[in-house]
Each structure stands twice: as C-alpha cells, then as structure tokens.
Design a protein around this motif. Structure first.
Motif, PDB file in Angstrom:
ATOM      1  N   ILE A 189      99.145 -19.670  55.808  1.00 46.58           N
ATOM      2  CA  ILE A 189      98.370 -19.218  54.757  1.00 46.58           C
ATOM      3  C   ILE A 189      97.264 -19.943  54.418  1.00 46.58           C
ATOM      4  CG2 ILE A 189     100.636 -18.089  53.832  1.00 46.58           C
ATOM      5  CD1 ILE A 189     100.716 -20.501  51.800  1.00 46.58           C
ATOM      6  N   ASP A 190      95.947 -19.430  53.804  1.00 44.93           N
ATOM      7  CA  ASP A 190      94.778 -19.855  53.706  1.00 44.93           C
ATOM      8  C   ASP A 190      95.110 -20.991  52.323  1.00 44.93           C
ATOM      9  OD1 ASP A 190      92.243 -20.703  53.781  1.00 44.93           O
ATOM     10  OD2 ASP A 190      91.635 -18.855  52.661  1.00 44.93           O
ATOM     11  N   LYS A 191      95.628 -21.978  52.656  1.00 45.45           N
ATOM     12  CA  LYS A 191      96.009 -23.129  51.655  1.00 45.45           C
ATOM     13  C   LYS A 191      96.011 -24.355  52.393  1.00 45.45           C
ATOM     14  CE  LYS A 191      99.286 -24.010  47.887  1.00 45.45           C
ATOM     15  NZ  LYS A 191     100.585 -23.495  47.406  1.00 45.45           N
ATOM     16  N   ASP A 192      95.552 -25.590  52.029  1.00 45.76           N
ATOM     17  CA  ASP A 192      95.535 -26.814  52.417  1.00 45.76           C
ATOM     18  C   ASP A 192      96.737 -27.069  53.205  1.00 45.76           C
ATOM     19  OD1 ASP A 192      92.724 -27.126  52.144  1.00 45.76           O
ATOM     20  OD2 ASP A 192      93.035 -28.330  50.516  1.00 45.76           O
ATOM     21  N   GLY A 193      96.896 -27.562  54.265  1.00 41.89           N
ATOM     22  CA  GLY A 193      98.223 -28.070  54.825  1.00 41.89           C
ATOM     23  C   GLY A 193      98.997 -26.890  55.461  1.00 41.89           C
ATOM     24  N   ASN A 235      93.180 -14.212  62.454  1.00 46.38           N
ATOM     25  CA  ASN A 235      92.388 -13.173  61.422  1.00 46.38           C
ATOM     26  C   ASN A 235      92.871 -13.724  60.000  1.00 46.38           C
ATOM     27  OD1 ASN A 235      91.590 -10.536  62.730  1.00 46.38           O
ATOM     28  ND2 ASN A 235      93.498 -11.271  63.813  1.00 46.38           N
ATOM     29  N   LYS A 236      91.749 -13.796  59.061  1.00 51.73           N
ATOM     30  CA  LYS A 236      92.302 -14.187  57.590  1.00 51.73           C
ATOM     31  C   LYS A 236      92.310 -12.960  56.695  1.00 51.73           C
ATOM     32  CE  LYS A 236      90.373 -16.515  53.717  1.00 51.73           C
ATOM     33  NZ  LYS A 236      89.306 -17.498  53.182  1.00 51.73           N
ATOM     34  N   LEU A 237      93.440 -12.607  56.150  1.00 55.50           N
ATOM     35  CA  LEU A 237      93.841 -11.383  55.713  1.00 55.50           C
ATOM     36  C   LEU A 237      94.245 -11.675  54.390  1.00 55.50           C
ATOM     37  CD1 LEU A 237      96.119  -9.765  58.463  1.00 55.50           C
ATOM     38  CD2 LEU A 237      93.519  -9.577  58.307  1.00 55.50           C
ATOM     39  N   ALA A 238      93.577 -10.789  53.505  1.00 54.18           N
ATOM     40  CA  ALA A 238      93.992 -10.990  51.788  1.00 54.18           C
ATOM     41  C   ALA A 238      95.038  -9.974  51.728  1.00 54.18           C
ATOM     42  CB  ALA A 238      92.546 -10.665  51.355  1.00 54.18           C
ATOM     43  N   ILE A 239      95.678 -10.403  50.551  1.00 56.79           N
ATOM     44  CA  ILE A 239      97.083  -9.536  50.365  1.00 56.79           C
ATOM     45  C   ILE A 239      96.473  -8.577  49.304  1.00 56.79           C
ATOM     46  CG2 ILE A 239      99.023  -9.644  48.980  1.00 56.79           C
ATOM     47  CD1 ILE A 239      99.305 -12.549  49.898  1.00 56.79           C
ATOM     48  N   THR A 240      96.761  -7.126  49.952  1.00 55.27           N
ATOM     49  CA  THR A 240      96.310  -5.986  48.830  1.00 55.27           C
ATOM     50  C   THR A 240      97.613  -5.701  47.861  1.00 55.27           C
ATOM     51  OG1 THR A 240      96.844  -4.589  50.524  1.00 55.27           O
ATOM     52  CG2 THR A 240      94.594  -5.265  50.535  1.00 55.27           C
ATOM     53  N   SER A 241      98.826  -5.983  48.067  1.00 51.44           N
ATOM     54  CA  SER A 241      99.817  -5.690  47.433  1.00 51.44           C
ATOM     55  C   SER A 241     101.007  -6.560  47.943  1.00 51.44           C
ATOM     56  CB  SER A 241     100.293  -4.211  47.415  1.00 51.44           C
ATOM     57  OG  SER A 241     100.929  -3.785  48.537  1.00 51.44           O
ATOM     58  N   ILE A 242     102.068  -6.655  46.799  1.00 48.46           N
ATOM     59  CA  ILE A 242     103.388  -7.631  46.954  1.00 48.46           C
ATOM     60  C   ILE A 242     104.298  -6.803  46.045  1.00 48.46           C
ATOM     61  CG2 ILE A 242     104.363  -9.659  46.509  1.00 48.46           C
ATOM     62  CD1 ILE A 242     101.777 -11.002  46.682  1.00 48.46           C
ATOM     63  N   VAL A 243     105.438  -6.334  46.881  1.00 50.15           N
ATOM     64  CA  VAL A 243     106.422  -5.745  46.579  1.00 50.15           C
ATOM     65  C   VAL A 243     107.773  -6.230  46.587  1.00 50.15           C
ATOM     66  CG1 VAL A 243     107.676  -3.272  46.538  1.00 50.15           C
ATOM     67  CG2 VAL A 243     105.066  -3.229  46.892  1.00 50.15           C
ATOM     68  N   ASP A 244     108.549  -6.424  45.537  1.00 45.38           N
ATOM     69  CA  ASP A 244     109.887  -7.056  45.508  1.00 45.38           C
ATOM     70  C   ASP A 244     110.916  -5.961  46.266  1.00 45.38           C
ATOM     71  OD1 ASP A 244     109.233  -9.644  44.494  1.00 45.38           O
ATOM     72  OD2 ASP A 244     109.443  -8.881  42.485  1.00 45.38           O
ATOM     73  N   ILE A 245     111.365  -6.290  47.376  1.00 44.56           N
ATOM     74  CA  ILE A 245     112.492  -5.565  48.125  1.00 44.56           C
ATOM     75  C   ILE A 245     113.762  -5.668  47.643  1.00 44.56           C
ATOM     76  CG2 ILE A 245     113.304  -4.761  50.393  1.00 44.56           C
ATOM     77  CD1 ILE A 245     110.376  -3.866  49.816  1.00 44.56           C
ATOM     78  N   THR A 246     114.107  -7.035  47.666  1.00 46.98           N
ATOM     79  CA  THR A 246     115.481  -7.574  46.905  1.00 46.98           C
ATOM     80  C   THR A 246     115.056  -8.817  46.231  1.00 46.98           C
ATOM     81  OG1 THR A 246     115.972  -9.278  48.631  1.00 46.98           O
ATOM     82  CG2 THR A 246     116.538  -6.823  49.185  1.00 46.98           C
ATOM     83  N   VAL A 281      96.612 -14.746  60.287  1.00 43.71           N
ATOM     84  CA  VAL A 281      97.743 -14.023  61.380  1.00 43.71           C
ATOM     85  C   VAL A 281      97.001 -14.202  62.562  1.00 43.71           C
ATOM     86  CG1 VAL A 281      98.494 -12.107  61.898  1.00 43.71           C
ATOM     87  CG2 VAL A 281      98.173 -12.708  59.291  1.00 43.71           C
ATOM     88  N   GLY A 282      97.885 -14.502  63.584  1.00 42.09           N
ATOM     89  CA  GLY A 282      97.534 -14.845  65.040  1.00 42.09           C
ATOM     90  C   GLY A 282      97.790 -13.399  65.610  1.00 42.09           C
ATOM     91  N   ASP A 283      97.447 -13.336  67.126  1.00 42.45           N
ATOM     92  CA  ASP A 283      97.772 -12.342  67.841  1.00 42.45           C
ATOM     93  C   ASP A 283      99.288 -11.653  67.856  1.00 42.45           C
ATOM     94  OD1 ASP A 283      95.117 -11.830  68.504  1.00 42.45           O
ATOM     95  OD2 ASP A 283      95.204 -13.020  70.110  1.00 42.45           O
ATOM     96  N   ALA A 284      99.429 -10.567  68.071  1.00 43.90           N
ATOM     97  CA  ALA A 284     100.839  -9.944  68.267  1.00 43.90           C
ATOM     98  C   ALA A 284     101.557 -10.649  69.766  1.00 43.90           C
ATOM     99  CB  ALA A 284     100.912  -8.215  68.291  1.00 43.90           C
ATOM    100  N   TRP A 285     102.953 -10.755  69.549  1.00 46.10           N
ATOM    101  CA  TRP A 285     103.677 -11.103  70.596  1.00 46.10           C
ATOM    102  C   TRP A 285     105.004 -10.636  70.311  1.00 46.10           C
ATOM    103  CZ3 TRP A 285     107.563 -14.423  69.804  1.00 46.10           C
ATOM    104  CH2 TRP A 285     107.576 -14.915  68.383  1.00 46.10           C
ATOM    105  N   GLY A 286     106.193 -10.948  71.344  1.00 40.26           N
ATOM    106  CA  GLY A 286     107.516 -10.815  71.056  1.00 40.26           C
ATOM    107  C   GLY A 286     108.152 -10.033  72.202  1.00 40.26           C
TER     108      GLY A 286
END
Length: 221
Positions: A40-44, A3-14, A91-96
C-alpha cells in the motif's frame, strides 16, 4: 512492474471481509484465479509483497480484491483495514498456479475461497456452472464470503461447513477424509483446493487416499 492504483470503492462483504475496487491500468492482464503481490502507498508498506487474488474478471473495466482484514495481526491487512476511498495499493504483475482445468469440485476454507470467486464468476457468465460444486468451510455462518452470490449462481451446488456452529441447513465439523467420503461419490474429477496450508495438505492427502488423481488436484504450490 508495479502499478499504483487508487481505491475507487470499498464495500463490506462480511464483518471482517472488504471488497476493494480500482480502475484497471491499460494493458493489465491476468487470468481468473491469479493473484498479485500487493503493498500500500504508505511508508513502510510499499514493498509489503503480500499476495491477494483478483476477484474481478479480466473483461471488467476495473480490478477488484476481496480481502479478509485481521486487525489484531499488526500486519498488512490491519493497515488495509484503515484505508479509505482515494488511498492507493501498489500492485505487481499477475501470477499463480490456480487455474480452471475442467469440471469439478471447489473446496475452500475461509478466505481461501478468493481464488475461486473469479473462476466461478467466469463459469457463471458462460452458463457453464452445471456439474460444479463448492464445499466451503468457515467457523460461523457470519463468516461466509459472498454466500448470496454463490447461492444465486445457476447450476452451482453449494455445501457450507461450519466448525463452531451446529445449525440447520449447514454441515457441522471439518472437511476431513470421512467428510469427503460421505459427500463425494466420484473422485475421478478435478478438485480445486485452497485455504490454510495445513488444511490444503490434509485435504489433498485425503483425496488421493480416496482415489483422486494427483494430477487432478489444483492448488497453490
């Protein structure tokens, strides 16, 4: 499936950890503690395939990753550190294999706490944190991810261990066999362990030496 997911927010945690939030695709499912392969949606970098753990809960309307940025590593996290709102992750499918199996102690080193964030949030939402403990190792106090949130979780006991600072209110040193023996009285419980590979192996060996059941150890295999 990716899935191609656009970032809606970025928060600095530390100083070096950021929280990235995305709109959740319809039908996307995962369990607390699971991860996904990420590019990430960037060449390479679209097929980078680094695993990151979801720190959001499945019931939320958005997905969230909490990621430690390594600017000097010249890798994916260095690239992620340059992203801004509107840029996209792949982002791929969930695993773990880290999943909640019952009451116990969570032992984390640095960014290894991320699989536990959603699990602890789930237990907090259910009012089922009583009797759980988080032992969290970092180099310095400034490195502790989401400390205020963990401290505010009703019923969760927190123990913070600093390897490069000796300060009041914190344990000093490393989580080794002597530390575990001094801080844990009951080894007949679940132990959830995540961090650098060498740390996980060492702690798992120490826990088994101290009487923990190998089947009660939960870690990424």
């Amino acid at each position: 499936m990716t899935n191609k997911l656009a970032i809606t927010s970025i928060v600095d945690i530390t100083h070096d950890v950021r929280q990235f939030t995305f709109e959740k695709p319809q039908g996307f499912s995962y369990e607390p503690g699971q991860a996904a392969e990420v590019g990430i949606d960037k060449d390479g970098w679209r097929d980078a395939g680094n695993p990151f753990t979801f720190t959001s809960l499945p019931a939320w309307d958005e997905l969230q990753f909490t990621i430690k940025i390594y600017p000097s590593h010249d890798g994916l996290t260095e690239q992620i550190g340059q992203l801004t709102q509107g840029d996209s992750f792949i982002v791929g499918d969930a695993w773990g294999t880290i999943e909640y199996k019952g009451k116990g102690t969570f032992i984390a080193g640095g960014a290894g706490v991320t699989p536990f964030i959603a699990i602890l949030r789930m237990l907090a939402d259910r009012g089922e944190l009583s009797g759980h403990r988080l032992i969290f190792a970092n180099k310095t106090e400034a490195d502790i991810i989401l400390r205020e949130e963990f401290d505010a979780m009703d019923g969760l006991e927190t123990v913070y261990v600093l390897s490069k600072e000796d300060k009041d209110g914190f344990e000093h040193g490393r989580i080794d066999k002597d530390f575990l023996k001094a801080h844990i009285s009951d080894f007949n419980q679940h132990f959830y362990v995540c961090g650098p590979d060498a740390m996980v192996e060492s702690i798992n060996d120490a826990l088994k030496d101290l009487g923990a059941d190998a089947d009660g150890l939960v870690f990424e295999e």
